[in-house]
Design a protein around this motif. Sequence first.
Motif, PDB file in Angstrom:
ATOM      1  N   ARG A 123       0.842  -1.214   0.000  1.00 53.64           N
ATOM      2  CA  ARG A 123       0.000   0.000   0.000  1.00 53.64           C
ATOM      3  C   ARG A 123       0.871   1.256   0.000  1.00 53.64           C
ATOM      4  O   ARG A 123       2.023   1.239   0.439  1.00 53.64           O
ATOM      5  N   VAL A 124       0.261   2.346  -0.484  1.00 54.45           N
ATOM      6  CA  VAL A 124       0.867   3.680  -0.407  1.00 54.45           C
ATOM      7  C   VAL A 124       0.129   4.438   0.684  1.00 54.45           C
ATOM      8  O   VAL A 124      -1.110   4.546   0.656  1.00 54.45           O
ATOM      9  N   VAL A 125       0.881   4.943   1.675  1.00 50.49           N
ATOM     10  CA  VAL A 125       0.272   5.672   2.794  1.00 50.49           C
ATOM     11  C   VAL A 125       0.933   7.029   2.926  1.00 50.49           C
ATOM     12  O   VAL A 125       1.982   7.308   2.321  1.00 50.49           O
ATOM     13  N   LEU A 126       0.330   7.901   3.723  1.00 55.57           N
ATOM     14  CA  LEU A 126       0.854   9.242   3.915  1.00 55.57           C
ATOM     15  C   LEU A 126       1.988   9.246   4.928  1.00 55.57           C
ATOM     16  O   LEU A 126       1.947   8.537   5.940  1.00 55.57           O
ATOM     17  N   THR A 127       2.969  10.092   4.664  1.00 56.00           N
ATOM     18  CA  THR A 127       4.005  10.367   5.668  1.00 56.00           C
ATOM     19  C   THR A 127       3.445  11.390   6.654  1.00 56.00           C
ATOM     20  O   THR A 127       2.304  11.887   6.507  1.00 56.00           O
ATOM     21  N   ASP A 128       4.244  11.761   7.659  1.00 54.64           N
ATOM     22  CA  ASP A 128       3.812  12.806   8.595  1.00 54.64           C
ATOM     23  C   ASP A 128       3.549  14.109   7.856  1.00 54.64           C
ATOM     24  O   ASP A 128       2.562  14.809   8.141  1.00 54.64           O
ATOM     25  N   ALA A 129       4.421  14.445   6.901  1.00 54.62           N
ATOM     26  CA  ALA A 129       4.206  15.667   6.109  1.00 54.62           C
ATOM     27  C   ALA A 129       2.939  15.547   5.274  1.00 54.62           C
ATOM     28  O   ALA A 129       2.171  16.514   5.134  1.00 54.62           O
ATOM     29  N   GLY A 130       2.713  14.362   4.716  1.00 55.19           N
ATOM     30  CA  GLY A 130       1.504  14.146   3.929  1.00 55.19           C
ATOM     31  C   GLY A 130       0.252  14.308   4.760  1.00 55.19           C
ATOM     32  O   GLY A 130      -0.749  14.897   4.322  1.00 55.19           O
ATOM     33  N   ARG A 131       0.292  13.755   6.007  1.00 55.07           N
ATOM     34  CA  ARG A 131      -0.882  13.895   6.880  1.00 55.07           C
ATOM     35  C   ARG A 131      -1.113  15.366   7.252  1.00 55.07           C
ATOM     36  O   ARG A 131      -2.258  15.830   7.320  1.00 55.07           O
ATOM     37  N   ALA A 132      -0.048  16.111   7.488  1.00 52.03           N
ATOM     38  CA  ALA A 132      -0.194  17.545   7.822  1.00 52.03           C
ATOM     39  C   ALA A 132      -0.816  18.309   6.660  1.00 52.03           C
ATOM     40  O   ALA A 132      -1.698  19.152   6.852  1.00 52.03           O
ATOM     41  N   LEU A 133      -0.351  17.977   5.444  1.00 53.69           N
ATOM     42  CA  LEU A 133      -0.911  18.666   4.274  1.00 53.69           C
ATOM     43  C   LEU A 133      -2.350  18.231   4.027  1.00 53.69           C
ATOM     44  O   LEU A 133      -3.184  19.037   3.585  1.00 53.69           O
ATOM     45  N   ALA A 134      -2.687  16.978   4.331  1.00 59.07           N
ATOM     46  CA  ALA A 134      -4.069  16.506   4.156  1.00 59.07           C
ATOM     47  C   ALA A 134      -5.011  17.261   5.082  1.00 59.07           C
ATOM     48  O   ALA A 134      -6.151  17.580   4.707  1.00 59.07           O
ATOM     49  N   VAL A 135      -4.553  17.531   6.312  1.00 60.06           N
ATOM     50  CA  VAL A 135      -5.375  18.324   7.237  1.00 60.06           C
ATOM     51  C   VAL A 135      -5.560  19.733   6.688  1.00 60.06           C
ATOM     52  O   VAL A 135      -6.658  20.303   6.718  1.00 60.06           O
ATOM     53  N   ALA A 136      -4.460  20.305   6.163  1.00 58.59           N
ATOM     54  CA  ALA A 136      -4.567  21.646   5.573  1.00 58.59           C
ATOM     55  C   ALA A 136      -5.496  21.648   4.361  1.00 58.59           C
ATOM     56  O   ALA A 136      -6.179  22.640   4.086  1.00 58.59           O
ATOM     57  N   ALA A 137      -5.532  20.524   3.633  1.00 58.09           N
ATOM     58  CA  ALA A 137      -6.404  20.425   2.456  1.00 58.09           C
ATOM     59  C   ALA A 137      -7.869  20.580   2.836  1.00 58.09           C
ATOM     60  O   ALA A 137      -8.670  21.113   2.048  1.00 58.09           O
ATOM     61  N   ILE A 138      -8.217  20.111   4.033  1.00 59.94           N
ATOM     62  CA  ILE A 138      -9.608  20.281   4.494  1.00 59.94           C
ATOM     63  C   ILE A 138      -9.941  21.762   4.593  1.00 59.94           C
ATOM     64  O   ILE A 138     -11.016  22.213   4.175  1.00 59.94           O
ATOM     65  N   GLU A 139      -9.011  22.538   5.141  1.00 58.04           N
ATOM     66  CA  GLU A 139      -9.238  23.987   5.272  1.00 58.04           C
ATOM     67  C   GLU A 139      -9.323  24.647   3.900  1.00 58.04           C
ATOM     68  O   GLU A 139     -10.138  25.556   3.683  1.00 58.04           O
ATOM     69  N   VAL A 140      -8.456  24.176   2.961  1.00 55.92           N
ATOM     70  CA  VAL A 140      -8.486  24.737   1.607  1.00 55.92           C
ATOM     71  C   VAL A 140      -9.829  24.449   0.947  1.00 55.92           C
ATOM     72  O   VAL A 140     -10.465  25.346   0.351  1.00 55.92           O
ATOM     73  N   GLU A 141     -10.308  23.203   1.035  1.00 59.42           N
ATOM     74  CA  GLU A 141     -11.592  22.860   0.421  1.00 59.42           C
ATOM     75  C   GLU A 141     -12.730  23.653   1.051  1.00 59.42           C
ATOM     76  O   GLU A 141     -13.660  24.089   0.361  1.00 59.42           O
ATOM     77  N   SER A 142     -12.672  23.858   2.352  1.00 61.91           N
ATOM     78  CA  SER A 142     -13.710  24.631   3.034  1.00 61.91           C
ATOM     79  C   SER A 142     -13.714  26.065   2.546  1.00 61.91           C
ATOM     80  O   SER A 142     -14.778  26.656   2.293  1.00 61.91           O
ATOM     81  N   ALA A 143     -12.502  26.645   2.419  1.00 60.82           N
ATOM     82  CA  ALA A 143     -12.407  28.031   1.943  1.00 60.82           C
ATOM     83  C   ALA A 143     -12.913  28.160   0.514  1.00 60.82           C
ATOM     84  O   ALA A 143     -13.630  29.114   0.173  1.00 60.82           O
ATOM     85  N   LEU A 144     -12.566  27.191  -0.341  1.00 57.78           N
ATOM     86  CA  LEU A 144     -13.039  27.236  -1.722  1.00 57.78           C
ATOM     87  C   LEU A 144     -14.554  27.064  -1.794  1.00 57.78           C
ATOM     88  O   LEU A 144     -15.226  27.709  -2.607  1.00 57.78           O
ATOM     89  N   ALA A 145     -15.105  26.220  -0.952  1.00 55.91           N
ATOM     90  CA  ALA A 145     -16.561  26.044  -0.929  1.00 55.91           C
ATOM     91  C   ALA A 145     -17.248  27.342  -0.517  1.00 55.91           C
ATOM     92  O   ALA A 145     -18.269  27.732  -1.097  1.00 55.91           O
ATOM     93  N   ARG A 146     -16.679  28.007   0.493  1.00 57.60           N
ATOM     94  CA  ARG A 146     -17.260  29.291   0.906  1.00 57.60           C
ATOM     95  C   ARG A 146     -17.172  30.312  -0.224  1.00 57.60           C
ATOM     96  O   ARG A 146     -18.107  31.092  -0.445  1.00 57.60           O
ATOM     97  N   ALA A 147     -16.050  30.308  -0.952  1.00 56.88           N
ATOM     98  CA  ALA A 147     -15.888  31.243  -2.070  1.00 56.88           C
ATOM     99  C   ALA A 147     -16.924  30.973  -3.155  1.00 56.88           C
ATOM    100  O   ALA A 147     -17.518  31.906  -3.713  1.00 56.88           O
ATOM    101  N   ARG A 148     -17.154  29.673  -3.441  1.00 54.60           N
ATOM    102  CA  ARG A 148     -18.152  29.346  -4.463  1.00 54.60           C
ATOM    103  C   ARG A 148     -19.549  29.768  -4.035  1.00 54.60           C
ATOM    104  O   ARG A 148     -20.331  30.289  -4.837  1.00 54.60           O
ATOM    105  N   HIS A 149     -19.871  29.567  -2.770  1.00 56.03           N
ATOM    106  CA  HIS A 149     -21.184  29.987  -2.282  1.00 56.03           C
ATOM    107  C   HIS A 149     -21.317  31.505  -2.340  1.00 56.03           C
ATOM    108  O   HIS A 149     -22.387  32.042  -2.649  1.00 56.03           O
ATOM    109  N   THR A 150     -20.228  32.213  -2.051  1.00 59.10           N
ATOM    110  CA  THR A 150     -20.257  33.678  -2.124  1.00 59.10           C
ATOM    111  C   THR A 150     -20.542  34.144  -3.538  1.00 59.10           C
ATOM    112  O   THR A 150     -21.342  35.052  -3.769  1.00 59.10           O
ATOM    113  N   VAL A 151     -19.885  33.519  -4.516  1.00 64.16           N
ATOM    114  CA  VAL A 151     -20.113  33.878  -5.910  1.00 64.16           C
ATOM    115  C   VAL A 151     -21.552  33.568  -6.314  1.00 64.16           C
ATOM    116  O   VAL A 151     -22.222  34.371  -6.983  1.00 64.16           O
ATOM    117  N   THR A 152     -22.046  32.407  -5.905  1.00 61.32           N
ATOM    118  CA  THR A 152     -23.431  32.035  -6.228  1.00 61.32           C
ATOM    119  C   THR A 152     -24.414  33.040  -5.644  1.00 61.32           C
ATOM    120  O   THR A 152     -25.357  33.473  -6.317  1.00 61.32           O
TER     121      THR A 152
END
Length: 314
Positions: A54-83
Amino acid sequence: MDERQLRVLRELGELGSITAVAEALHVTPSAISQQLRLLQRSIPVPLTERAGRRVVLTDAGRALAVAAIEVESALARARHTVTDFVEQPDGEVSVAAFHSAASAFFPLLLRGLAGAGHPRPALSDEDVAQDRFPALTRDHDLVLAHRLDHAPPWPRTVIALTLLREPLDVALPADHPLASEPRLSPQDVADQPWITVHDGFPLMATIEAIASAANRRLDIVHRINEFAVVAEVVAAGGGLALMPRWTTRPHPDVVLRPLSGVQALRHVDVLHRPERTARKAVRTVLAELHRAAGTIRARDTGAPRPDTGSPGGP
């Protein structure tokens, strides 16, 4: 890195395998592996590692995955704002118009959009040569522009809809000898002094057509663009002029007579960039402009005011 790559990384952290991520995102495992490789190119430390088959995340990968949640949330808010912005019915809509169109359309527009829940027009007068109107769509949602009936079309970079095809009449003092004639020809008016617009403005082409039809050069004594001023000069005996039939205010000492023998029509068009009408507020104002055009025509024809907007309105 981009949103797709970050989402793949996030899903890998949650699902634990490339195969599971591929099934969840409805793509092939090789497509998931490619996104991970592209993401890794922009990151200086490893994001994944092998754990058996299997391919799994390193510690850096897990940290970036957590940050990705914040990025997706921010982009979702931006899309709702535009709508929300696009669907907002009462946002500000900027409208520019040349002087005579502004005088005719702006009051009707303000009255038609008065009250809560309607767009808020931000009005501006723009008296420019014909070839400069398209550029105004950069700064305004809607631009009222004029061109002669036989003039070249507007560039394909803008959407153009015709509000009025307005006759151009000869304006002369009410006590002028020609005022008793129901219709005038180029030969009737060619020997008179003339008041015209400046070069580069559409009406000059009709002035030139009158001169050509009469086979003589017209005596142009004044150049004035503002029709309210033109009417005053005509009334004072300063010369004849071409004036639009519907979008200029009547003057008690000036009469308008139709002109035969030349094509004397102008378009009053509304121009906009294609993306502007994605907004509901802009579509509402555009429909109100079409209703206002019907009201302006009805003043001349006696036709009833239309109670519906043009096709494509909100």
